[in-house]
Design a protein around this motif. Sequence first.
Motif, short mmCIF file in Angstrom:
data_model
loop_
_atom_site.label_atom_id
_atom_site.label_comp_id
_atom_site.label_asym_id
_atom_site.label_seq_id
_atom_site.Cartn_x
_atom_site.Cartn_y
_atom_site.Cartn_z
N ARG A 61 0.74 -1.24 -0.02
CA ARG A 61 -0.13 -0.08 0.13
C ARG A 61 0.77 1.25 0.00
N THR A 62 2.06 1.02 0.29
CA THR A 62 3.00 2.32 0.35
C THR A 62 3.85 2.30 -0.86
N HIS A 63 3.79 1.33 -1.85
CA HIS A 63 4.61 1.03 -2.72
C HIS A 63 4.34 2.17 -3.85
N PRO A 64 5.39 2.82 -4.48
CA PRO A 64 5.11 3.74 -5.40
C PRO A 64 4.77 3.18 -6.58
N HIS A 85 1.25 5.16 -3.73
CA HIS A 85 1.27 6.55 -3.96
C HIS A 85 2.02 6.66 -5.58
N VAL A 86 1.38 7.69 -6.18
CA VAL A 86 1.73 8.17 -7.62
C VAL A 86 3.02 8.66 -7.36
N GLU A 87 4.24 8.03 -7.79
CA GLU A 87 5.53 8.69 -8.02
C GLU A 87 5.55 9.60 -9.33
N GLN A 94 -0.98 13.59 -3.70
CA GLN A 94 0.32 12.85 -3.79
C GLN A 94 1.45 13.24 -3.18
N GLU A 95 1.59 13.53 -2.03
CA GLU A 95 2.81 14.36 -1.69
C GLU A 95 4.18 13.81 -2.11
N LYS A 96 4.15 12.64 -2.24
CA LYS A 96 5.40 11.88 -2.58
C LYS A 96 5.86 11.77 -4.25
N MET A 97 4.77 12.37 -4.88
CA MET A 97 5.29 12.63 -6.44
C MET A 97 6.50 13.30 -6.63
#
Length: 129
Positions: A43-46, A75-77, A102-105
């Motif tokens: 679930r945390t995999h980009p 998350h959408v990287e 998506q903070e980690k994009m």
Amino acid sequence: EGLYIGDYKSLIRYDRALLPHWVEFCDSLFNWQFAHFSGTIERTHPFRVYMISIELPSNVLKLLRTCLVRTDLGHVEELDLTRNNFQGSDGINFAIEIIQSQEKMTQFSYEQNPVDNDQDCQRLVGAIV
């Protein structure tokens, strides 16, 4: 890992007959969330989303928004929205909502899409920076 929809060769025009396939695509992302193997790591995999040269009307964007804004699917990287023939501000609104959720994009592309006005352009740039 990436979701590739369309290609650079030619624009895939939208047809109402495609709507059930978009629904099925979004349903499969939701079903993945509840699969027995999807734990914390998955679930945390980009993941990366590439939607290239495919006409995406507002009804399809609404469906896609519901599956890509969710944070429990990973998350959408990277998000690539190139040559999608968006109507009005639909593409800009969609992109901004995904970017903000998506903070980690780390990468975003919005090449060769129409932008109707300067305000939309400024809103998109503001969401990116």
